[in-house]
Motif scaffolding. Structure first.
Motif, PDB file in Angstrom:
ATOM      1  N   VAL A  86       0.852  -1.178   0.000  1.00 59.39           N
ATOM      2  CA  VAL A  86       0.000   0.000   0.000  1.00 59.39           C
ATOM      3  C   VAL A  86       0.895   1.238   0.000  1.00 59.39           C
ATOM      4  O   VAL A  86       1.651   1.463   0.952  1.00 59.39           O
ATOM      5  N   ALA A  87       0.812   2.017  -1.067  1.00 49.54           N
ATOM      6  CA  ALA A  87       1.662   3.213  -1.183  1.00 49.54           C
ATOM      7  C   ALA A  87       0.829   4.435  -0.835  1.00 49.54           C
ATOM      8  O   ALA A  87       0.023   4.895  -1.630  1.00 49.54           O
ATOM      9  N   ARG A  88       1.039   4.952   0.382  1.00 48.05           N
ATOM     10  CA  ARG A  88       0.279   6.132   0.812  1.00 48.05           C
ATOM     11  C   ARG A  88       1.156   7.367   0.896  1.00 48.05           C
ATOM     12  O   ARG A  88       0.674   8.462   1.093  1.00 48.05           O
ATOM     13  N   THR A  89       2.452   7.172   0.789  1.00 46.99           N
ATOM     14  CA  THR A  89       3.367   8.328   0.859  1.00 46.99           C
ATOM     15  C   THR A  89       4.013   8.529  -0.512  1.00 46.99           C
ATOM     16  O   THR A  89       4.043   7.619  -1.338  1.00 46.99           O
ATOM     17  N   GLU A  90       4.563   9.705  -0.695  1.00 52.09           N
ATOM     18  CA  GLU A  90       5.204  10.014  -1.976  1.00 52.09           C
ATOM     19  C   GLU A  90       6.356   9.041  -2.248  1.00 52.09           C
ATOM     20  O   GLU A  90       6.506   8.547  -3.365  1.00 52.09           O
ATOM     21  N   ALA A  91       7.147   8.748  -1.207  1.00 56.11           N
ATOM     22  CA  ALA A  91       8.296   7.849  -1.391  1.00 56.11           C
ATOM     23  C   ALA A  91       7.812   6.478  -1.862  1.00 56.11           C
ATOM     24  O   ALA A  91       8.416   5.871  -2.751  1.00 56.11           O
ATOM     25  N   ASP A  92       6.725   5.993  -1.277  1.00 57.16           N
ATOM     26  CA  ASP A  92       6.200   4.680  -1.670  1.00 57.16           C
ATOM     27  C   ASP A  92       5.628   4.716  -3.079  1.00 57.16           C
ATOM     28  O   ASP A  92       5.768   3.768  -3.849  1.00 57.16           O
ATOM     29  N   ARG A  93       4.965   5.833  -3.399  1.00 61.63           N
ATOM     30  CA  ARG A  93       4.397   5.938  -4.757  1.00 61.63           C
ATOM     31  C   ARG A  93       5.513   5.941  -5.810  1.00 61.63           C
ATOM     32  O   ARG A  93       5.388   5.314  -6.854  1.00 61.63           O
ATOM     33  N   VAL A  94       6.600   6.622  -5.485  1.00 65.10           N
ATOM     34  CA  VAL A  94       7.743   6.668  -6.414  1.00 65.10           C
ATOM     35  C   VAL A  94       8.304   5.260  -6.600  1.00 65.10           C
ATOM     36  O   VAL A  94       8.601   4.814  -7.707  1.00 65.10           O
ATOM     37  N   GLN A  95       8.423   4.532  -5.491  1.00 65.00           N
ATOM     38  CA  GLN A  95       8.933   3.165  -5.550  1.00 65.00           C
ATOM     39  C   GLN A  95       8.023   2.276  -6.419  1.00 65.00           C
ATOM     40  O   GLN A  95       8.490   1.501  -7.241  1.00 65.00           O
ATOM     41  N   MET A  96       6.728   2.451  -6.252  1.00 65.58           N
ATOM     42  CA  MET A  96       5.777   1.629  -7.004  1.00 65.58           C
ATOM     43  C   MET A  96       5.830   1.978  -8.498  1.00 65.58           C
ATOM     44  O   MET A  96       5.751   1.115  -9.355  1.00 65.58           O
ATOM     45  N   GLN A  97       5.990   3.256  -8.767  1.00 69.45           N
ATOM     46  CA  GLN A  97       6.065   3.686 -10.170  1.00 69.45           C
ATOM     47  C   GLN A  97       7.363   3.158 -10.814  1.00 69.45           C
ATOM     48  O   GLN A  97       7.354   2.739 -11.970  1.00 69.45           O
ATOM     49  N   PHE A  98       8.426   3.167 -10.043  1.00 66.30           N
ATOM     50  CA  PHE A  98       9.708   2.639 -10.512  1.00 66.30           C
ATOM     51  C   PHE A  98       9.522   1.197 -10.965  1.00 66.30           C
ATOM     52  O   PHE A  98       9.950   0.789 -12.044  1.00 66.30           O
ATOM     53  N   LEU A  99       8.817   0.441 -10.131  1.00 65.76           N
ATOM     54  CA  LEU A  99       8.574  -0.966 -10.454  1.00 65.76           C
ATOM     55  C   LEU A  99       7.740  -1.113 -11.721  1.00 65.76           C
ATOM     56  O   LEU A  99       8.066  -1.888 -12.622  1.00 65.76           O
ATOM     57  N   ARG A 100       6.686  -0.305 -11.843  1.00 64.22           N
ATOM     58  CA  ARG A 100       5.797  -0.417 -13.008  1.00 64.22           C
ATOM     59  C   ARG A 100       6.538  -0.043 -14.288  1.00 64.22           C
ATOM     60  O   ARG A 100       6.358  -0.673 -15.322  1.00 64.22           O
TER      61      ARG A 100
END
Lengths: 259, 527
Positions: B363-377
């Motif tokens: 679950v990506a609720r922070t900017e850092a997590d969203r960036v990580q998830m986007q990196f993966l995608r």
């Protein structure tokens, strides 16, 4: 292995707002995130817990909005949280902050290790970990980038010394400040988010924490900030005209002026 | 040749290809800076009967910006924002020249910082209101943010968030376009409609362009195949997605929406692909506010695991759960934290009902997590491209064969079975990812040699025919361009394609614009 992780809420961007009177950072909770170094510290603590058992507690001193940050930490594997929150804590320098945190650590009790991020990205002092250790009278190791072995009684870890690797065995209890990239912090799962909602989180003011008020906040801060400025960044694009020789001369002149 | 027209030379070779890696040829190139430049160029080119290929950021995957001879009109230097208004739906609209890139536009929106020099008073007033309004965003989100707004309009680009917000078309409120003979058309949404399939578009300098729209019915799916036509349609919608074949777009009014206060990314991992598909079939109708529903199959995850092990640039990727054989990424948009939490937990319930586990989620609720998830995608397509680049060194003919087809909602499980059966029977390596919420998957065939490449091409064409029969679209977001022109006949039939050609002739009587786009050029082998 019971571990306490100190975490701090920091502004999420470079657009830091300063209080014109106290010269300290305005912390209203908007656009705040966990200090990135603390995220590595939290992950390392949770990994140790998963290997060795025990608990991870998170501790912070901050405004009530920091509660959300602590809940987020619990969604990533911490078991409980303590927030020291009182207007009397406001304006603290590193000495007053580390004093307050040392009181919080004693309130939580029963720890073998304390992890802090190597430094916070807003103040950049890297003093909290060592000062906390001094308040508690225990050893500390800074800038740890690998934990090689850990047991209840001692930790073998590597610290970075400007490119040199120093292997240190430290007896517990101890404070370790954790460097960036020691691990890859996990994301919470839905299970984690669910459990964080009901996980124990205590908020203590100065009275409940039993701190010496004169040692807290601005009153307890020997650091007097006279002036702070946000650096002004400017960029300018200058087009040089003329033939190659004219452009080279103009460029040389510009460089001389800048130097 | 006008002053602005440059004879083609080696130094411009990068303008001969786009992200499809198709390489074309050209005789001249220009970089107009304003509409007057475009008009002057068109007058000259039209008089001489020179074919014109219009280019934006060259991020397209269907070779629409690749020139097949003639002149390249590259719009990247027409990159100003020329005004602001509030449109017929009370949305803020910025008037963009076609060369503004998506990343530049996003940056201006994020920082609320536009250069307003030369704007009229009405624009400045709307801009002042924009500055006081809650944060706004432009929803279309193609992966390549260096895409230009002109290119996005030309192919009706979409992206992950189009599951909730729709493709670019829905967010365009006006267009200025010059026809091949340099006459101008100005269309605002809601002003010019067809009567049935008869359309009359006013010409800026007087007169009317009368058009008979083709009579085909578009599929009930996400679709970017050929011209958008329907009864009583808004004329603006015809220009959007026309693949650079009807005119040269010189200004676009891009409409904004208020940015949701909460944007959470959730990745759900499944041990079985069937479970992932079943989850999608249920969740897309039960949880409101899902902006994206994306899929990555086991082969795509395997590519990622290999990259993480072997390539330092990917070493910071999070470890994919070992047992994961597929992943569904979703994005929750809403304005209230409590509602977001409840929707997250509802999503967890649907997950459990379909063989998933809440433990195997991120679950990506922070900017850092969203960036990580986007990196993966983003790492997944990059990994596939790197694999193919390596294979190309020993077998230059091979390239990735990526589909862009969609089917109606109910046929998602069927089309997945079709893909799996055919890939297995043909013993082809593949990785599947894409917009599963819209039943729109990119099946990427990764040929190991020449033989597999041609087998893959044959399979691609067979799928296009089968998906057309299922009521689907041969292109759902990349546009037809040059690579899928042959497939358009499979989808709509020869008669409809001829009707499309007649429509094009109304706009471009000398057939100069976008040669090879939508209508297969002679000798073009497609896909």
């Amino acid at each position: 292995m019971n571990i306490i992780v100190c975490i701090k809420q920091v502004p999420s961007s470079n657009e830091v707002r300063l209080d014109p009177v106290t010269k300290t950072i305005i912390r209203d909770g908007s656009q705040s995130v966990i200090n990135p170094f603390d995220a590595f510290a939290l992950e390392e603590a949770v990994r140790l817990k998963e290997r060795l058992g025990g608990t991870v507690s998170v501790l912070s001193m901050g405004i009530p909005a920091a509660e959300a940050l602590l809940r987020d930490a619990m969604s990533r594997g911490a078991d409980r949280a303590l927030l020291l929150s009182d207007r009397a804590f406001a304006g603290a320098d590193t000495l007053a902050t580390s004093y307050a945190l040392s009181v919080g650590v004693r309130k939580l009790g029963g720890f073998r290790l304390i992890f802090c991020g190597k430094m916070a990205i807003d103040g950049d002092t890297a003093q909290i970990g060592p000062e906390l250790a001094e308040h508690l009278g225990i050893p500390h190791v800074t800038n740890v980038y690998e934990i090689v072995e850990a047991s209840e009684s001692e930790v073998l870890c590597c610290r970075n010394m400007d490119g040199l690797r120093q292997l240190i065995c430290v007896s517990t209890p101890a404070v370790l400040t954790i460097a960036k990239d020691i691990n890859q912090p996990r994301m919470p799962s839905i299970t984690g988010v669910r459990s964080a909602m009901t996980a124990p989180l205590e908020v203590m003011d100065t009275v409940a924490a039993g701190v010496e008020r004169a040692w807290c906040g601005l009153d307890g801060s020997p650091t007097q900030v006279l002036s702070v400025e946000v650096p002004k960044r400017s960029s300018e694009c200058i087009f040089l005209s003329g033939d190659m020789h004219e452009q080279v001369s103009a460029l040389k002149k510009l460089i001389r002026e800048e130097l | 040749m006008t002053e602005a027209m440059i004879a083609f030379g080696k130094q411009y070779s990068e303008y001969l290809h786009d992200e499809s890696r198709t390489v074309g040829n050209a005789d001249s190139i220009s970089f107009p800076r304003c509409e007057d430049d475009v008009r002057a160029l068109l007058k000259d080119l039209s008089r001489r009967g020179t074919p014109i290929t219009v280019q934006g950021g060259r991020t397209g995957l269907a070779a629409a910006a690749v020139p097949f001879g003639g002149h390249i009109m590259n719009m990247s230097r027409m990159n100003s924002v020329t005004g602001c208004r509030i449109d017929e739906n009370s949305r803020f609209c910025f008037s963009l020249q076609p060369g503004v890139t998506l990343s530049e536009f996003r940056k201006m929106l994020e920082k609320q910082n536009f250069c307003t020099e030369g704007w009229d008073e009405a624009s400045l007033e709307a801009y002042r209101a924009f500055l006081c309004a809650p944060k706004q965003f432009f929803t279309p989100d193609p992966t390549e943010t260096s895409a230009t707004i002109g290119g996005m309009v030309a192919c009706n680009a979409s992206g992950a968030r189009s599951f909730l917000y729709g493709a670019t078309r829905r967010h365009i409120s006006g267009i200025r376009m010059l026809l091949a003979d340099s006459r101008g058309i100005v269309l605002k949404r809601g002003q010019v409609f067809s009567r049935g399939r008869k359309l009359s578009i006013p010409i800026e300098t007087g007169g009317v362009l009368s058009v008979s729209l083709p009579d085909y019915k578009m599929p009930d799916t996400k679709n970017a195949s050929g011209y958008f036509v329907s009864d009583d349609m808004d004329a603006l919608d015809l220009l959007i997605g026309s693949d650079g074949t009807l005119g040269v777009i010189t200004q676009i009014d891009a409409a904004l929406l208020p940015m949701p206060k909460i944007i959470w990314g959730v990745s759900c991992f499944f041990a079985s692909e069937n479970d992932a598909v079943a989850f999608v079939m249920q969740v897309r109708h039960t949880i409101p506010g899902l902006a994206a529903l994306e899929f990555f199959d086991g082969d795509a995850l395997k590519l990622l695991r290999t990259q993480k092990e072997q390539n330092l640039a990917f070493s910071k990727l999070l470890d994919i759960p070992k047992e994961a054989e597929s992943c569904i990424f979703t994005e929750l948009h809403c304005d209230d934290y409590e509602i977001a939490e409840n929707r997250l937990f509802d999503l967890g319930e649907v997950l459990k009902q379909n063989g998933g586990s809440e433990d195997n989620t991120w679950v990506a609720r922070t900017e850092a997590d969203r960036v990580q998830m986007q990196f993966l995608r983003h790492a997944i397509p990059e990994s596939a491209n790197m694999l193919i680049d390596r294979r190309k060194q020993t077998c230059p003919v091979v390239r990735k064969l990526g589909t862009d087809m969609s089917v109606p909602d109910a046929l998602l499980p069927e089309v997945m079975r079709l893909y799996r059966r055919d890939l297995s029977e043909n013993r082809l390596q593949s990785a599947i990812w894409g917009h599963i919420g819209n039943n729109h998957l990119h099946v990427n065939i990764l040929p190991r040699d020449e033989n597999e490449f041609y087998r893959g091409k044959a399979l691609y064409a067979r799928w296009a025919a089968q998906i057309s029969k299922m009521g689907g679209a041969v292109s759902a977001e990349h546009g037809v361009g040059k690579l899928k022109a042959n497939l358009l006949t499979l989808m709509y039939g020869q008669r409809s394609v001829m009707q499309m050609e007649e429509l094009k002739l109304c706009f471009d009587s000398k057939k100069l614009l976008g040669i090879g786009n939508i209508f297969a050029a002679q000798g073009g082998d497609g896909i």
